[in-house]
Scaffold this motif. Structure first.
Motif, PDB file in Angstrom:
ATOM      1  N   ASP A  12       0.868  -1.190   0.000  1.00 25.87           N
ATOM      2  CA  ASP A  12       0.000   0.000   0.000  1.00 25.87           C
ATOM      3  C   ASP A  12       0.898   1.232   0.000  1.00 25.87           C
ATOM      4  O   ASP A  12       1.925   1.253   0.692  1.00 25.87           O
ATOM      5  CB  ASP A  12      -0.922   0.001   1.221  1.00 25.87           C
ATOM      6  N   ILE A  17      -1.708   2.916   6.525  1.00 26.01           N
ATOM      7  CA  ILE A  17      -2.405   1.647   6.254  1.00 26.01           C
ATOM      8  C   ILE A  17      -1.442   0.478   6.423  1.00 26.01           C
ATOM      9  O   ILE A  17      -1.783  -0.540   7.046  1.00 26.01           O
ATOM     10  CB  ILE A  17      -2.990   1.640   4.824  1.00 26.01           C
ATOM     11  N   ARG A  18      -0.227   0.627   5.916  1.00 31.21           N
ATOM     12  CA  ARG A  18       0.761  -0.453   6.057  1.00 31.21           C
ATOM     13  C   ARG A  18       1.041  -0.744   7.526  1.00 31.21           C
ATOM     14  O   ARG A  18       1.061  -1.896   7.949  1.00 31.21           O
ATOM     15  CB  ARG A  18       2.075  -0.090   5.349  1.00 31.21           C
ATOM     16  N   ASP A  56      -3.070  -3.067  -2.459  1.00 32.44           N
ATOM     17  CA  ASP A  56      -3.907  -1.900  -2.720  1.00 32.44           C
ATOM     18  C   ASP A  56      -4.140  -1.756  -4.226  1.00 32.44           C
ATOM     19  O   ASP A  56      -3.252  -2.056  -5.039  1.00 32.44           O
ATOM     20  CB  ASP A  56      -3.211  -0.655  -2.163  1.00 32.44           C
ATOM     21  N   MET A  59      -2.329   2.877  -6.620  1.00 32.38           N
ATOM     22  CA  MET A  59      -0.974   3.227  -6.185  1.00 32.38           C
ATOM     23  C   MET A  59      -0.285   3.977  -7.304  1.00 32.38           C
ATOM     24  O   MET A  59      -0.613   3.802  -8.487  1.00 32.38           O
ATOM     25  CB  MET A  59      -0.172   1.959  -5.852  1.00 32.38           C
ATOM     26  N   GLY A  64      -2.665  -1.619  -8.710  1.00 34.37           N
ATOM     27  CA  GLY A  64      -2.802  -2.949  -8.129  1.00 34.37           C
ATOM     28  C   GLY A  64      -3.244  -4.017  -9.108  1.00 34.37           C
ATOM     29  O   GLY A  64      -2.800  -5.170  -9.028  1.00 34.37           O
ATOM     30  N   ILE A  83      -7.332  -4.567  -1.867  1.00 33.90           N
ATOM     31  CA  ILE A  83      -7.951  -3.602  -0.950  1.00 33.90           C
ATOM     32  C   ILE A  83      -7.995  -2.235  -1.630  1.00 33.90           C
ATOM     33  O   ILE A  83      -7.094  -1.877  -2.381  1.00 33.90           O
ATOM     34  CB  ILE A  83      -7.181  -3.518   0.392  1.00 33.90           C
ATOM     35  N   SER A  84      -9.075  -1.490  -1.359  1.00 32.86           N
ATOM     36  CA  SER A  84      -9.214  -0.203  -2.043  1.00 32.86           C
ATOM     37  C   SER A  84     -10.160   0.719  -1.302  1.00 32.86           C
ATOM     38  O   SER A  84     -11.146   0.280  -0.709  1.00 32.86           O
ATOM     39  CB  SER A  84      -9.726  -0.411  -3.472  1.00 32.86           C
ATOM     40  N   LYS A 106     -11.887  -0.155   1.921  1.00 35.22           N
ATOM     41  CA  LYS A 106     -11.455   0.755   2.976  1.00 35.22           C
ATOM     42  C   LYS A 106     -12.653   1.621   3.385  1.00 35.22           C
ATOM     43  O   LYS A 106     -13.470   1.973   2.525  1.00 35.22           O
ATOM     44  CB  LYS A 106     -10.317   1.639   2.486  1.00 35.22           C
TER      45      LYS A 106
END
Length: 453
Positions: A12, A17-18, A56, A59, A64, A83-84, A106
Motif C-alpha cells: 500500500d 495503512i501499512r 492496494d 498506487m 494494483g 484492498i481499495s 477501505k
C-alpha cells in the motif's frame, strides 16, 4: 487449536495503512513484510515468497490490477487480496476476473481482514497438501522408460487422460496395464474421485452381475444386506475393468447397456441408478479375434476402444531394462530396509538386458527384489543373477520354446511371418501390404507392435 501463522506481504502506498495492517497481523503471530509500491512488492515476492498478499488497487506507478496480473503470471498459486478506498463493482469484478482471492473495502474492518487472511492461508495450505499428495501419487505410479515404444504410450496418455474418452489397454501379462490405467486416472479431471479395479477373470460367472452392479437385501440367497456394485463405487471416478476379454457374453451385454445409458440396476433393484463413470479396460487377448470367434461383443469392443493403447513386451524395449532394474532395486532396498543398499554391476545390467522376459516388467521386478534380498554383498554381479534366470532349454532352430502361453506363441509366429515377408519385399511396406492383402495402416501398426525395424 490455533491456526498456524503465515507470511503476509502488505502492499500500500499509504504508510498509515501499512503500519496498521502490520500491527494487526503481527498480533495474530503472522510474519509481515511491507512494500510501498508494485515494483518493490514484486521484488519482495521473488526474494522471499509470502503465503498471502494484501494489495492496494490505487498506487502510483503500477496500479494494483497490473501488479495482480504480474503476480498471477509469476506465482499462479499465491492468493492475492485486493484492498481499495475507491471500491466499485467494476473494480471488484475486474480483480476477480484476473484471479484475486478476495476484495476488501477501505476503511478496513479488522475482523474481516483477519478472517480473509485466515481463509486465504487455509486455501494455500490445502493446495500445497494436494500438490504434495499428487506428487507422491505420481511418483508411485510413474511410467519408466525412454524407448520410442514407451514414449508413444506416454504421449497418448497425456492426450487422452484429460478427456472423458474410454481407453482400451492391450498387451501381455506384466507389461504395466494397471500402471497406465492409474496414470490415465491421476492425470484426468477425475483424480479426486475413486479408482476402482475389477479383475473380470476372477469373478465367478454367477456373481458377475452382483459384483458389477450391486444387489438389494434379499435379492438372492446370501444377500443379507444391500451392497453397491463396482460401477456405483466408482461414481465420479474411474472404473478399471481388467481382463475384460474373459467376461462372459451375458455380462458384456449388461456392461454395454450401462455404458450406453449411464445407468445401472442393482440385482433385485426397483429402477435405474445413474452413475458417472469413466471406464478403462484392459486385456491380454486380441479382442478383434475374440469378436470374430463370437466370444466378445463387437458393439462393446467399439464402445471400449475409443482410444486403444498397446503396451509393448519388455523384450521389445530392452534399452529400458537397466533403468527399470536400477529403479526396482532401489525400491526393493527401501521396502525391505536393506543396508547397505545394493547396486547392479554393468555386467549384471548387460545380462538382464539380454533376457527374453516372458513375464515382462513384473518378472523383472520380482527377480530384482529376490536378488536384492538374497545377494550376500552390496554389489549384485552377473554371477548373483544367473541362478535365478534359469533359461528354458531351447532346441536349435525352435523359436517357440520360450513362449509361456498360447497368446505369446501366436504373437511370435505373427512377428516371424511379417518379418520374413518384409525382408522378401525389401522392406517396402506398401508392396508387402498388397502382397498380404492387408491395409497398409494395419501393417504399420504390426511393425510398431513387434518392434520390427
Amino acid at each position: 487449536m490455533a491456526e498456524p501463522a503465515g507470511r503476509i506481504l502488505v502492499v500500500d502506498d499509504e504508510a498509515d495503512i501499512r503500519d496498521a495492517l502490520e500491527m494487526v497481523l503481527r498480533y495474530e503471530k503472522h510474519e509481515v513484510a511491507t512494500a510501498p509500491d508494485g515494483d518493490r512488492a514484486l521484488a519482495a515476492i521473488e526474494k522471499d515468497p509470502p503465503d498471502v498478499v494484501l494489495l492496494d488497487v490505487k498506487m502510483p506507478g503500477r496500479d494494483g490490477i497490473e501488479v495482480l496480473e504480474e503476480i498471477r503470471r509469476r506465482r499462479p498459486g499465491l492468493p492475492v487480496v485486493m484492498i481499495s478506498g475507491h471500491a466499485d463493482r467494476s473494480t471488484g469484478w475486474e480483480a476477480a476476473r484476473r484471479g484475486a482471492f478476495d476484495f476488501l473495502d477501505k476503511p478496513l474492518d479488522e475482523g474481516q481482514v483477519l478472517v480473509t487472511v485466515r481463509n486465504a492461508l487455509a486455501m494455500r495450505r490445502a493446495e500445497s497438501e494436494v500438490a504434495a499428495l499428487r506428487g507422491k501419487v505420481a511418483e508411485r505410479w510413474r511410467i519408466l522408460g525412454t524407448t520410442s515404444a514407451i514414449r508413444d504410450v506416454l504421449a497418448t496418455v497425456e492426450k487422452v487422460a484429460p478427456t472423458q474418452a474410454r481407453v482400451l489397454l492391450t498387451g501381455g501379462n506384466g507389461t504395466g496395464k494397471e500402471l497406465v490405467a492409474r496414470n490415465v486416472h491421476e492425470r484426468s479431471h477425475r483424480w479426486r474421485g475413486p479408482f476402482v479395479e475389477v479383475n473380470c477373470a476372477a469373478i465367478p460367472r454367477e456373481l458377475v452381475e452382483s459384483e458389477l452392479f450391486g444387489h438389494e437385501k434379499g435379492s438372492f440367497t446370501g444377500a443379507v444386506a444391500s451392497r453397491p456394485g463396482k460401477f456405483e463405487q466408482a461414481d465420479g471416478g474411474t472404473l478399471f475393468l481388467d481382463e475384460i476379454g474373459d467376461m462372459d457374453l451375458s455380462a458384456q451385454a449388461k456392461v454395454l447397456r450401462a455404458l450406453e445409458e449411464g445407468t445401472i440396476e442393482r440385482v433385485g433393484g426397483r429402477g435405474p441408478v445413474p452413475v458417472d463413470v469413466r471406464v478403462v479396460a484392459a486385456t491380454n487377448k486380441d479382442l478383434l479375434e475374440e469378436v470374430a470367434g463370437g466370444r466378445f461383443r463387437e458393439d462393446l469392443y467399439y464402445r471400449l476402444a475409443v482410444v486403444p493403447i498397446h503396451l509393448p513386451p519388455l523384450s521389445a524395449r530392452r534399452e529400458d531394462v537397466p533403468l527399470l532394474a536400477r529403479h526396482f532395486l532401489e525400491e526393493a532396498c527401501k521396502r525391505n530396509d536393506l543396508e547397505p543398499r545394493r547396486r547392479l554391476s554393468e555386467e549384471a545390467l548387460a545380462l538382464l538386458s539380454r533376457q527374453e522376459w516372458p513375464g515382462n516388467v513384473r518378472q523383472l521386478r520380482n527377480l530384482v527384489e529376490r536378488v536384492a534380498i538374497l545377494c550376500p554383498g552390496p554389489e549384485v554381479g552377473s554371477a548373483d543373477l544367473e541362478p535365478y534366470l534359469a533359461p528354458r532349454p531351447q532346441r536349435p532352430g525352435d523359436p517357440f520354446t520360450g513362449c509361456a502361453t498360447f497368446e505369446e506363441f501366436k504373437e511370435q509366429a505373427e512377428r516371424m511371418f511379417l518379418l520374413q515377408r518384409l525382408e522378401e519385399n525389401g522392406w517396402n511396406v506398401k508392396h508387402t501390404a498388397e502382397v498380404l492383402a492387408m491395409q497398409r495402416s494395419n501393417l504399420y501398426k504390426k511393425i510398431e507392435k513387434y518392434g520390427l525395424r
